[in-house]
Write a protein that holds these residues in place. Structure first.
Motif, PDB file in Angstrom:
ATOM      1  N   GLN A 103      -2.948   6.205   9.045  1.00 32.12           N
ATOM      2  CA  GLN A 103      -4.096   7.074   8.755  1.00 32.12           C
ATOM      3  C   GLN A 103      -4.418   7.176   7.263  1.00 32.12           C
ATOM      4  N   ARG A 104      -3.558   6.606   6.414  1.00 33.58           N
ATOM      5  CA  ARG A 104      -3.811   6.694   4.972  1.00 33.58           C
ATOM      6  C   ARG A 104      -4.963   5.783   4.566  1.00 33.58           C
ATOM      7  N   THR A 105      -5.561   6.110   3.444  1.00 29.19           N
ATOM      8  CA  THR A 105      -6.631   5.266   2.897  1.00 29.19           C
ATOM      9  C   THR A 105      -6.196   4.585   1.607  1.00 29.19           C
ATOM     10  N   THR A 106      -4.930   4.793   1.205  1.00 25.13           N
ATOM     11  CA  THR A 106      -4.392   4.174  -0.002  1.00 25.13           C
ATOM     12  C   THR A 106      -3.160   3.356   0.347  1.00 25.13           C
ATOM     13  N   LEU A 107      -2.793   2.444  -0.531  1.00 24.21           N
ATOM     14  CA  LEU A 107      -1.680   1.534  -0.281  1.00 24.21           C
ATOM     15  C   LEU A 107      -0.340   2.250  -0.198  1.00 24.21           C
ATOM     16  N   GLU A 108      -0.151   3.280  -1.034  1.00 27.20           N
ATOM     17  CA  GLU A 108       1.127   3.996  -1.110  1.00 27.20           C
ATOM     18  C   GLU A 108       2.276   3.067  -1.475  1.00 27.20           C
ATOM     19  N   ALA A 109       2.034   2.219  -2.470  1.00 31.54           N
ATOM     20  CA  ALA A 109       3.101   1.342  -2.956  1.00 31.54           C
ATOM     21  C   ALA A 109       4.183   2.169  -3.632  1.00 31.54           C
ATOM     22  N   ASN A 110       5.369   1.624  -3.701  1.00 29.04           N
ATOM     23  CA  ASN A 110       6.506   2.338  -4.277  1.00 29.04           C
ATOM     24  C   ASN A 110       6.446   2.292  -5.798  1.00 29.04           C
ATOM     25  N   THR A 111       5.744   3.252  -6.371  1.00 28.93           N
ATOM     26  CA  THR A 111       5.669   3.329  -7.828  1.00 28.93           C
ATOM     27  C   THR A 111       6.465   4.501  -8.392  1.00 28.93           C
ATOM     28  N   GLY A 112       6.965   5.366  -7.513  1.00 31.40           N
ATOM     29  CA  GLY A 112       7.725   6.507  -8.011  1.00 31.40           C
ATOM     30  C   GLY A 112       8.752   7.044  -7.042  1.00 31.40           C
ATOM     31  N   ARG A 113       8.952   6.363  -5.921  1.00 32.15           N
ATOM     32  CA  ARG A 113       9.908   6.826  -4.923  1.00 32.15           C
ATOM     33  C   ARG A 113      11.342   6.471  -5.284  1.00 32.15           C
ATOM     34  N   GLY A 114      11.534   5.593  -6.253  1.00 29.95           N
ATOM     35  CA  GLY A 114      12.880   5.181  -6.617  1.00 29.95           C
ATOM     36  C   GLY A 114      13.297   3.912  -5.903  1.00 29.95           C
ATOM     37  N   ASP A 115      14.578   3.578  -6.015  1.00 33.16           N
ATOM     38  CA  ASP A 115      15.051   2.303  -5.478  1.00 33.16           C
ATOM     39  C   ASP A 115      15.912   2.459  -4.227  1.00 33.16           C
ATOM     40  N   ALA A 116      15.953   3.657  -3.638  1.00 39.07           N
ATOM     41  CA  ALA A 116      16.673   3.857  -2.379  1.00 39.07           C
ATOM     42  C   ALA A 116      15.769   3.429  -1.223  1.00 39.07           C
ATOM     43  N   VAL A 117      15.419   2.154  -1.208  1.00 36.79           N
ATOM     44  CA  VAL A 117      14.467   1.622  -0.252  1.00 36.79           C
ATOM     45  C   VAL A 117      14.734   0.130  -0.081  1.00 36.79           C
ATOM     46  N   ALA A 118      14.344  -0.405   1.051  1.00 31.49           N
ATOM     47  CA  ALA A 118      14.356  -1.855   1.281  1.00 31.49           C
ATOM     48  C   ALA A 118      12.991  -2.221   1.846  1.00 31.49           C
ATOM     49  N   TYR A 119      12.487  -3.388   1.463  1.00 32.82           N
ATOM     50  CA  TYR A 119      11.156  -3.811   1.874  1.00 32.82           C
ATOM     51  C   TYR A 119      11.238  -4.810   3.011  1.00 32.82           C
ATOM     52  N   MET A 120      10.320  -4.708   3.952  1.00 28.63           N
ATOM     53  CA  MET A 120      10.330  -5.638   5.076  1.00 28.63           C
ATOM     54  C   MET A 120       8.927  -5.909   5.580  1.00 28.63           C
ATOM     55  N   SER A 121       8.801  -7.057   6.220  1.00 27.51           N
ATOM     56  CA  SER A 121       7.520  -7.486   6.766  1.00 27.51           C
ATOM     57  C   SER A 121       7.745  -8.177   8.098  1.00 27.51           C
ATOM     58  N   CYS A 122       6.850  -7.903   9.042  1.00 21.16           N
ATOM     59  CA  CYS A 122       6.851  -8.602  10.323  1.00 21.16           C
ATOM     60  C   CYS A 122       5.709  -9.609  10.315  1.00 21.16           C
ATOM     61  N   LEU A 123       6.017 -10.870  10.630  1.00 22.59           N
ATOM     62  CA  LEU A 123       5.021 -11.941  10.680  1.00 22.59           C
ATOM     63  C   LEU A 123       4.985 -12.514  12.094  1.00 22.59           C
ATOM     64  N   PRO A 124       4.393 -11.795  13.048  1.00 18.88           N
ATOM     65  CA  PRO A 124       4.448 -12.218  14.448  1.00 18.88           C
ATOM     66  C   PRO A 124       3.599 -13.436  14.770  1.00 18.88           C
ATOM     67  N   TRP A 125       2.846 -13.929  13.796  1.00 20.88           N
ATOM     68  CA  TRP A 125       1.975 -15.085  14.007  1.00 20.88           C
ATOM     69  C   TRP A 125       2.719 -16.403  13.782  1.00 20.88           C
ATOM     70  N   MET A 126       3.917 -16.343  13.157  1.00 23.99           N
ATOM     71  CA  MET A 126       4.580 -17.571  12.718  1.00 23.99           C
ATOM     72  C   MET A 126       6.055 -17.604  13.089  1.00 23.99           C
ATOM     73  N   ASP A 127       6.493 -18.738  13.597  1.00 21.53           N
ATOM     74  CA  ASP A 127       7.917 -18.995  13.790  1.00 21.53           C
ATOM     75  C   ASP A 127       8.365 -19.797  12.568  1.00 21.53           C
ATOM     76  N   PHE A 128       8.557 -19.120  11.457  1.00 27.61           N
ATOM     77  CA  PHE A 128       8.794 -19.807  10.190  1.00 27.61           C
ATOM     78  C   PHE A 128      10.226 -20.331  10.077  1.00 27.61           C
ATOM     79  N   THR A 129      10.412 -21.276   9.166  1.00 24.75           N
ATOM     80  CA  THR A 129      11.742 -21.841   8.913  1.00 24.75           C
ATOM     81  C   THR A 129      12.286 -21.443   7.549  1.00 24.75           C
ATOM     82  N   SER A 130      11.444 -20.936   6.676  1.00 25.31           N
ATOM     83  CA  SER A 130      11.888 -20.390   5.393  1.00 25.31           C
ATOM     84  C   SER A 130      10.797 -19.478   4.883  1.00 25.31           C
ATOM     85  N   LEU A 131      11.144 -18.631   3.928  1.00 23.50           N
ATOM     86  CA  LEU A 131      10.176 -17.663   3.410  1.00 23.50           C
ATOM     87  C   LEU A 131      10.594 -17.234   2.019  1.00 23.50           C
TER      88      LEU A 131
END
Length: 209
Positions: A123-151
């Motif tokens: 429901q947000r209208t902004t990206l909400e990128a991690n610019t001040g939340r700190g480093d207690a986070v891990a980033y992840m992405s789901c790519l359901p369109w591709m059966d990739f072999t490397s990334l």
């Protein structure tokens, strides 16, 4: 989410940390194929979200390996007890916003928090990128369109030590289901042994009833 400073005088990896920290390109990624058969044949039929189940399995893997919850700030290394799982969530009008999901060992508790965090991000209208939340986070992405072999991931600089996880299309292979998953890390904190432990823990979570 508490953090603990690592004593560099007693940490077994201090020499490796100082060595790789000075590299211009210190990140590396490994992609493996995981077995998603239990997820697709049992848990999906129970109405469990495949996406959120994968997210929980990733969180299980990250929290099973202390090195994946370590971060450095200059010459100071800390270890977090818990990290948020951040993934992009598509917005109805296009584009996406980042969600920040708290991890719980219990899938039921995790799923409640994930549903709320994902709905809020949608429901947000902004990206909400991690610019001040700190480093207690891990980033992840789901790519359901591709059966990739490397990334590979876009990295802001050589000092960014937050792990990146991506997983791809779940595909049928004979009587099994498989999916590719990539983990990208900073070599100052994470070695191949830790990578192996991570993928083993993720597979354990994917195999859960």
């Amino acid at each position: 989410m508490a953090e603990h400073e690592v004593d560099l005088d007693s940490w077994p990896r201090t020499e490796q940390f100082r060595w790789f920290k000075g590299f211009a390109r210190p990140h590396y990624a490994v992609t493996v194929r995981l077995d998603a058969t239990q997820l697709m044949t049992q848990r999906k039929s129970q109405g469990i979200s495949v996406f959120r189940a994968c997210l929980h399995a990733i969180g299980h893997g990250l929290h099973a390996v202390p090195e994946l919850n370590m971060r450095f700030r200059g010459d100071v290394v800390v270890r977090h007890d818990r990290v948020l799982l951040s993934s992009p969530v598509p917005r109805p009008e296009g584009g996406f916003s980042f969600s920040y999901v708290p991890f719980h060992e219990s899938f039921e508790e995790f799923d409640k928090g994930a549903i709320t965090a994902i709905a809020e991000a949608r429901q947000r209208t902004t990206l909400e990128a991690n610019t001040g939340r700190g480093d207690a986070v891990a980033y992840m992405s789901c790519l359901p369109w591709m059966d990739f072999t490397s990334l590979d991931n876009a990295m802001p600089d050589a000092q960014d030590c937050i792990p990146r996880v991506a997983w791809g299309k779940i595909v049928s292979e004979c009587d099994r289901w498989r999916m590719a998953m990539s983990l990208q890390v900073h070599h100052a904190l994470v070695d191949g042994e830790h990578m192996g432990a991570y993928f083993a823990a993720v597979q354990e979570a994917l195999d859960a009833d």
